[in-house]
Design a protein around this motif. Structure first.
Motif, short mmCIF file in Angstrom:
data_model
loop_
_atom_site.label_atom_id
_atom_site.label_comp_id
_atom_site.label_asym_id
_atom_site.label_seq_id
_atom_site.Cartn_x
_atom_site.Cartn_y
_atom_site.Cartn_z
N ARG A 47 0.83 -1.22 0.00
CA ARG A 47 0.00 0.00 0.00
C ARG A 47 0.85 1.26 0.00
O ARG A 47 0.58 2.22 -0.72
N GLY A 48 1.89 1.24 0.85
CA GLY A 48 2.78 2.40 0.94
C GLY A 48 3.50 2.67 -0.37
O GLY A 48 3.61 3.82 -0.81
N ALA A 49 3.97 1.59 -1.02
CA ALA A 49 4.69 1.73 -2.29
C ALA A 49 3.76 2.26 -3.38
O ALA A 49 4.13 3.16 -4.14
N MET A 50 2.55 1.71 -3.44
CA MET A 50 1.60 2.15 -4.48
C MET A 50 1.20 3.61 -4.27
O MET A 50 1.13 4.39 -5.23
N LYS A 51 1.00 3.99 -3.02
CA LYS A 51 0.63 5.39 -2.72
C LYS A 51 1.76 6.34 -3.11
O LYS A 51 1.52 7.38 -3.74
N ARG A 52 3.01 5.96 -2.76
CA ARG A 52 4.17 6.82 -3.08
C ARG A 52 4.37 6.93 -4.59
O ARG A 52 4.55 8.03 -5.12
N LEU A 53 4.33 5.80 -5.29
CA LEU A 53 4.58 5.82 -6.73
C LEU A 53 3.45 6.50 -7.50
O LEU A 53 3.71 7.27 -8.43
N ASN A 54 2.21 6.23 -7.10
CA ASN A 54 1.09 6.91 -7.75
C ASN A 54 1.14 8.42 -7.52
O ASN A 54 0.80 9.20 -8.40
N SER A 265 10.95 5.58 -2.30
CA SER A 265 11.42 6.59 -3.26
C SER A 265 12.56 6.05 -4.09
O SER A 265 12.69 6.36 -5.28
N VAL A 266 13.42 5.22 -3.48
CA VAL A 266 14.48 4.55 -4.24
C VAL A 266 13.86 3.58 -5.25
O VAL A 266 14.32 3.47 -6.39
N LEU A 267 12.80 2.89 -4.84
CA LEU A 267 12.08 1.99 -5.74
C LEU A 267 11.58 2.77 -6.96
O LEU A 267 11.73 2.31 -8.11
N ALA A 268 11.02 3.95 -6.74
CA ALA A 268 10.54 4.80 -7.83
C ALA A 268 11.69 5.23 -8.73
O ALA A 268 11.57 5.24 -9.97
#
Length: 281
Positions: A47-54, A265-268
């Motif tokens: 959820r956190g990753a999807m929210k950050r990337l979106n 953010s690194v993932l993005a």
């Protein structure tokens, strides 16, 4: 003591990524998040990753499979995602259930889509100091925080507590690339307290709540806490007993609000890099 917060690092990375994203036009970089089962920590990270990337303007799709899925079934489904030309990056949430051969899946993943650095090829590149590698996101998040704080690691005594392939080992290689003098401590290390106390920078990645206290930290040391644990009061805490070091360390990262915040953010950043390389080739 100065507190190095992840939010400040995230803001700097996101600004950089927005500039990069403008170059893509309508071709938005696409991440596939693969989850097996319903582990609460996996769901929270997803959820956190999807929210950050979106929020940055990137596209995310999640692929969720039951915990009872067989190795053969999962391999077949994983290959479909892996071979999908519309997907630029893959995040596989681990650990996988015991019936799935995790090492076999790590070998299958396309190294160009392996933006969390789990494939043997990417790990080999990290150990070789190859700039084209995708290092594990958490390990690279530590480097992002150190760079943001303006810390020159050249010649500095840096001790990493933990030797996992997710953080400890690849992080040691990234630190060596910064010309640090690196020591890795682990469960078999003798006189760990003295080794840590002699360090100018301590990076705690042991996975044990509040393991490192004031007896491990030397005067004016920099302490980076990678740990995510639950304490005796069921509250989120790191591997460092923060309260005991605040009058000793020169700088430290909090938990929550530290390294974990920067990881997505690194993932993005890795996703945009992967999409850019796909456009080139």
């Amino acid at each position: 003591m100065e507190i190095l917060k992840g939010a400040d690092v995230v803001a700097a990375i996101n600004e950089e990524l927005q500039d990069e994203l403008k170059k893509f036009g309508k071709e938005i970089p696409h991440l596939a998040i693969i989850r097996v089962g319903e582990r609460p920590d996996d769901i929270a990270y997803e959820r956190g990753a999807m929210k950050r990337l979106n929020g940055i303007g990137l596209k995310c799709s999640n692929y969720i499979f039951p915990e009872t899925i067989t190795h053969e079934e999962f391999t077949s489904e994983f290959k479909k995602v892996n071979e999908d030309k519309t997907i630029d990056g893959i995040l596989l949430l681990r650990p996988l259930p015991k019936q799935i051969d995790e090492k076999a899946i790590e070998t299958l993943i396309d190294p160009q889509k392996d933006i969390d650095g789990i494939s043997p090829m990417n790990l080999a590149k990290v150990f070789a100091g190859d700039d084209t590698a995708y290092a594990p996101c958490t390990a690279e998040a530590v480097i992002e925080m150190i760079d943001f704080a303006g810390i020159d690691l050249t010649g500095k005594r840096v001790t990493v507590v933990g030797r996992s392939l997710v953080v400890g080992k690849p992080l040691a290689m990234l630190l060596l690339k910064k010309n640090a003098t690196v020591t890795i401590c682990h469960t078999k290390t003798k006189e760990m307290e003295n080794t840590c106390k002699n360090a100018e920078v301590i990076i705690a990645a042991a996975g044990k709540a509040k393991m490192l206290n004031d007896s491990y930290v030397g005067k004016n040391a920099i302490v980076i806490d990678v740990g995510i644990n639950m304490d005796e009061n069921n509250k989120l805490c790191g591997d460092v007993d923060f309260e005991t070091i605040k009058d000793i360390a020169a700088m430290a990262t909090p938990v929550p609000g530290g390294v974990g915040t920067v990881t997505t953010s690194v993932l993005a950043k890795h996703l945009i890099k992967a999409a850019k390389l796909k456009k080139i080739f």
